[in-house]
Design a protein around this motif. Sequence first.
Motif, PDB file in Angstrom:
ATOM      1  N   UNK A  84      -1.923  -3.974 -12.997  1.00  0.00           N
ATOM      2  CA  UNK A  84      -2.683  -3.936 -11.752  1.00  0.00           C
ATOM      3  C   UNK A  84      -4.139  -4.345 -11.898  1.00  0.00           C
ATOM      4  N   UNK A  85      -4.651  -4.331 -13.119  1.00  0.00           N
ATOM      5  CA  UNK A  85      -6.077  -4.616 -13.366  1.00  0.00           C
ATOM      6  C   UNK A  85      -6.956  -3.651 -12.572  1.00  0.00           C
ATOM      7  N   UNK A  86      -6.567  -2.381 -12.618  1.00  0.00           N
ATOM      8  CA  UNK A  86      -7.272  -1.335 -11.887  1.00  0.00           C
ATOM      9  C   UNK A  86      -7.510  -0.126 -12.787  1.00  0.00           C
ATOM     10  N   UNK A  87      -8.601   0.626 -12.566  1.00  0.00           N
ATOM     11  CA  UNK A  87      -8.821   1.853 -13.333  1.00  0.00           C
ATOM     12  C   UNK A  87      -7.848   2.953 -12.908  1.00  0.00           C
TER      13      UNK A  87
ATOM     14  N   UNK B 165       3.080   6.576  -5.691  1.00  0.00           N
ATOM     15  CA  UNK B 165       1.697   6.325  -5.296  1.00  0.00           C
ATOM     16  C   UNK B 165       1.223   4.969  -5.836  1.00  0.00           C
ATOM     17  N   UNK B 166       1.618   4.633  -7.062  1.00  0.00           N
ATOM     18  CA  UNK B 166       1.247   3.340  -7.646  1.00  0.00           C
ATOM     19  C   UNK B 166       1.813   2.189  -6.819  1.00  0.00           C
ATOM     20  N   UNK B 167       3.000   2.374  -6.262  1.00  0.00           N
ATOM     21  CA  UNK B 167       3.593   1.345  -5.405  1.00  0.00           C
ATOM     22  C   UNK B 167       2.729   1.114  -4.167  1.00  0.00           C
ATOM     23  N   UNK B 168       2.353   2.186  -3.505  1.00  0.00           N
ATOM     24  CA  UNK B 168       1.498   2.065  -2.326  1.00  0.00           C
ATOM     25  C   UNK B 168       0.143   1.442  -2.681  1.00  0.00           C
ATOM     26  N   UNK B 169      -0.419   1.845  -3.808  1.00  0.00           N
ATOM     27  CA  UNK B 169      -1.775   1.441  -4.170  1.00  0.00           C
ATOM     28  C   UNK B 169      -1.840   0.020  -4.725  1.00  0.00           C
ATOM     29  N   UNK B 170      -0.695  -0.584  -5.011  1.00  0.00           N
ATOM     30  CA  UNK B 170      -0.671  -1.916  -5.623  1.00  0.00           C
ATOM     31  C   UNK B 170      -1.365  -2.956  -4.757  1.00  0.00           C
ATOM     32  N   UNK B 171      -1.463  -2.745  -3.440  1.00  0.00           N
ATOM     33  CA  UNK B 171      -2.102  -3.733  -2.565  1.00  0.00           C
ATOM     34  C   UNK B 171      -3.594  -3.869  -2.836  1.00  0.00           C
ATOM     35  N   UNK B 172      -4.189  -2.903  -3.556  1.00  0.00           N
ATOM     36  CA  UNK B 172      -5.604  -2.994  -3.897  1.00  0.00           C
ATOM     37  C   UNK B 172      -5.839  -3.748  -5.206  1.00  0.00           C
ATOM     38  N   UNK B 173      -4.765  -4.140  -5.856  1.00  0.00           N
ATOM     39  CA  UNK B 173      -4.900  -4.867  -7.123  1.00  0.00           C
ATOM     40  C   UNK B 173      -5.471  -6.259  -6.879  1.00  0.00           C
ATOM     41  N   UNK B 174      -6.367  -6.739  -7.754  1.00  0.00           N
ATOM     42  CA  UNK B 174      -6.865  -8.109  -7.637  1.00  0.00           C
ATOM     43  C   UNK B 174      -5.889  -9.143  -8.189  1.00  0.00           C
ATOM     44  N   UNK B 175      -4.778  -8.688  -8.748  1.00  0.00           N
ATOM     45  CA  UNK B 175      -3.847  -9.604  -9.407  1.00  0.00           C
ATOM     46  C   UNK B 175      -2.821 -10.147  -8.411  1.00  0.00           C
ATOM     47  N   UNK B 176      -2.804 -11.455  -8.273  1.00  0.00           N
ATOM     48  CA  UNK B 176      -1.825 -12.135  -7.426  1.00  0.00           C
ATOM     49  C   UNK B 176      -0.731 -12.719  -8.310  1.00  0.00           C
ATOM     50  N   UNK B 177       0.563 -12.633  -7.935  1.00  0.00           N
ATOM     51  CA  UNK B 177       1.116 -12.132  -6.677  1.00  0.00           C
ATOM     52  C   UNK B 177       1.512 -10.664  -6.702  1.00  0.00           C
TER      53      UNK B 177
ATOM     54  N   UNK C 210       8.780   0.616   2.641  1.00  0.00           N
ATOM     55  CA  UNK C 210       9.015   1.960   2.097  1.00  0.00           C
ATOM     56  C   UNK C 210       9.363   1.924   0.611  1.00  0.00           C
ATOM     57  N   UNK C 211       9.076   3.019  -0.065  1.00  0.00           N
ATOM     58  CA  UNK C 211       9.342   3.114  -1.491  1.00  0.00           C
ATOM     59  C   UNK C 211      10.812   3.461  -1.696  1.00  0.00           C
ATOM     60  N   UNK C 212      11.542   2.524  -2.245  1.00  0.00           N
ATOM     61  CA  UNK C 212      12.964   2.710  -2.522  1.00  0.00           C
ATOM     62  C   UNK C 212      13.200   2.660  -4.033  1.00  0.00           C
ATOM     63  N   UNK C 213      14.434   2.950  -4.427  1.00  0.00           N
ATOM     64  CA  UNK C 213      14.782   2.877  -5.847  1.00  0.00           C
ATOM     65  C   UNK C 213      14.563   1.460  -6.372  1.00  0.00           C
ATOM     66  N   UNK C 214      14.863   0.457  -5.553  1.00  0.00           N
ATOM     67  CA  UNK C 214      14.685  -0.939  -5.964  1.00  0.00           C
ATOM     68  C   UNK C 214      13.200  -1.286  -6.110  1.00  0.00           C
ATOM     69  N   UNK C 215      12.368  -0.739  -5.210  1.00  0.00           N
ATOM     70  CA  UNK C 215      10.928  -0.969  -5.296  1.00  0.00           C
ATOM     71  C   UNK C 215      10.368  -0.389  -6.582  1.00  0.00           C
ATOM     72  N   UNK C 216      10.791   0.830  -6.911  1.00  0.00           N
ATOM     73  CA  UNK C 216      10.313   1.484  -8.129  1.00  0.00           C
ATOM     74  C   UNK C 216      10.781   0.739  -9.373  1.00  0.00           C
ATOM     75  N   UNK C 217      12.014   0.217  -9.326  1.00  0.00           N
ATOM     76  CA  UNK C 217      12.510  -0.569 -10.462  1.00  0.00           C
ATOM     77  C   UNK C 217      11.701  -1.858 -10.610  1.00  0.00           C
TER      78      UNK C 217
END
Length: 331
Positions: A215-218, A227-239, A247-254
Amino acid sequence: MTMESILNLARAGRVGRIVSVLRYRHLSRHLRARQRPLSPPGKERLVAALTKHYFRDPPDYLSTQAGKKDLDDHVIGRTYVDRRTIVPWLDTLFRLDGAKIIEIGCGTCSSTVALAEQGAEVFGYDIDEASLAVGSERLSIYGVKADLIKGNATEIPAAQIAEVNAVIYFATAEHMTLDEKLSSFSAVWGSLHSGAYLIVVETPNRLWWFDSHTALLPFYMWLPDDLATHYSRFSPRFPFNERLRPPVTAQTLLSLTRTGRAASYHEFELSLGGLSALQISSLNRWNRGNLLQFAKWFAVDRSFEKWLRRHGPRVGNAFYESYLQLAIRKP
């Protein structure tokens, strides 16, 4: 080619050599002599294979500055770094020429080439068929051989593990689920013969305060996965910053795990038992034999590493470094 172009190339070559001397330890002649060159036609074939099989999403990624840098890293950068760091370090643990190695997460075989050209017999495992297709092409381009197998780290036969000098998780442990790590580490450790190594390289340490891998985040590696899934949108790393969405699903977490979620001494202690009495060698410590690397560690990483050691259990200093790059020798 003009005289100015020739002079520019010469200057670039001198700068590259200076940077190499400052950044890397001396590479012994016997290792350097075995390195295979990448010809211009070979480079074209490799770029074509990576473009066709590996860099598929998003479609315009390779036209971006980050994409161009990523492609160059996959073509030459990773193999170059592996040759200058991991290969000479491994050769201090056991002689690579004639060694048998299982490489878990061989990917597109940047590291496999660096091992195989030194005379190692490599069995490369990966779950991604597209990566293995590129890997097979890369091996052909460099004129080296390795056995590439599509399979998970939990599916390696115990009899094969018992015959090798080392099992290397090459930038892989951070992409495995917890169950995969515990199962694989336990199986490998139980099957290795005395004197063989369980090796992990390029895996970010979950205890570290900054996530320089995903994520290139502290403090990102300290967050629970949802929470990391939700917060990923603040990452400067594209894509990465556009890939995970509620929503956070089992596939999203994987998907988050496969991108990279780090590891720490906890998985090793659960899988191997007590760590304090084991012989553990650190690639990071070996790299600090270079003055520039030592200065960087002393100025940037040493204080936090020291704080972690003070408050953590006695599991070996290598488990408190920013990246887990360590070799554990089976008693």
